[in-house]
Design an enzyme around this catalytic site. Sequence first.
Site, PDB file in Angstrom:
ATOM      1  N   CYS A 134      13.371   3.286 -12.430  1.00  0.00           N
ATOM      2  CA  CYS A 134      13.672   3.446 -11.006  1.00  0.00           C
ATOM      3  C   CYS A 134      15.188   3.531 -10.849  1.00  0.00           C
ATOM      4  O   CYS A 134      15.827   4.389 -11.451  1.00  0.00           O
ATOM      5  CB  CYS A 134      13.052   2.283 -10.225  1.00  0.00           C
ATOM      6  SG  CYS A 134      13.317   2.271  -8.444  1.00  0.00           S
ATOM      7  N   ASP A 189       6.702  12.018  -7.271  1.00  0.00           N
ATOM      8  CA  ASP A 189       7.859  11.189  -6.938  1.00  0.00           C
ATOM      9  C   ASP A 189       8.775  11.961  -6.003  1.00  0.00           C
ATOM     10  O   ASP A 189       9.519  12.843  -6.434  1.00  0.00           O
ATOM     11  CB  ASP A 189       8.597  10.796  -8.212  1.00  0.00           C
ATOM     12  CG  ASP A 189       9.717   9.797  -7.975  1.00  0.00           C
ATOM     13  OD1 ASP A 189      10.031   9.518  -6.805  1.00  0.00           O
ATOM     14  OD2 ASP A 189      10.269   9.285  -8.963  1.00  0.00           O
ATOM     15  N   HIS A 221       6.055   7.283  -8.837  1.00  0.00           N
ATOM     16  CA  HIS A 221       7.290   6.529  -9.005  1.00  0.00           C
ATOM     17  C   HIS A 221       6.936   5.059  -9.272  1.00  0.00           C
ATOM     18  O   HIS A 221       6.230   4.428  -8.479  1.00  0.00           O
ATOM     19  CB  HIS A 221       8.128   6.627  -7.727  1.00  0.00           C
ATOM     20  CG  HIS A 221       9.443   5.930  -7.814  1.00  0.00           C
ATOM     21  ND1 HIS A 221      10.546   6.497  -8.415  1.00  0.00           N
ATOM     22  CD2 HIS A 221       9.834   4.709  -7.387  1.00  0.00           C
ATOM     23  CE1 HIS A 221      11.564   5.651  -8.343  1.00  0.00           C
ATOM     24  NE2 HIS A 221      11.157   4.554  -7.723  1.00  0.00           N
TER      25      HIS A 221
END
Length: 251
Positions: A134, A189, A221
């Site tokens: 991330c 994502d 994600h």
Amino acid sequence: MTSVQGTAVDILTEDGTADAYLVHPVDGQPRPAVLLYQDAFGLRPHLRSMADRLAEAGYTVLVPNLFYRHGRAPVFELPEFIDPAARPEIFEKIVPVMQSLTPELAMRDADAYLRWLAARPEVADGPVALTGYCMGARLALRTAGAYPDRVAAAAGFHGGGLATDAPDSPHLAAEHITAEVYFGHADEDASMPPEQMERLDAALTAAGVRHTCEVYSGARHGYTQADTSAYDAEAAERHWAALLDLLKRTF
């Protein structure tokens, strides 16, 4: 797998003391180091278990609390299973803290983490590897560019905003990178759309960086994070295979 030993440690930075988790094989012999950059939810049991798995493969792994300026981990009160859709207030607390960690501050901290690792008896001489998740994927990319002589490999998984139009976009670090780089993008994502994937790949190619950029079909994600609703077991295992292959090639 190798038996490992994990412990809480403190790292002195220019702005205070960062708490962190260090894990290494129990024999205490110097091993190549991996700096693991957290996702937005921060240092917590799941990230420690990820670090343990890397250490079991023969590495010394450091997971710093990147939000140490806001307190020791856990910085946020999180449920055992994190579902942002069900708990939107979680991100209301996290986003301002994320935004407060500017690229300048993050790279200043990175220098402290890398220096600390270099001084540890559990760490082998030479450059380290990075892996980030991330927001951590952005930091891995920036760190590889900021400290090319200290980074041999860098990986990022389900990273967002890696190649934006901003003048300080992470992908602009590509021209300074000497490490081998791997990115595993999630194809579901919104924070890393196809045009950013293409821009990142083009920047790495133009800079002559040895790299692999792959799209994990059907993954969302956060697909590596088993304590969240985004977890995808198949994609997570693919990530482990790619990361360990990169480390084997590097060290």
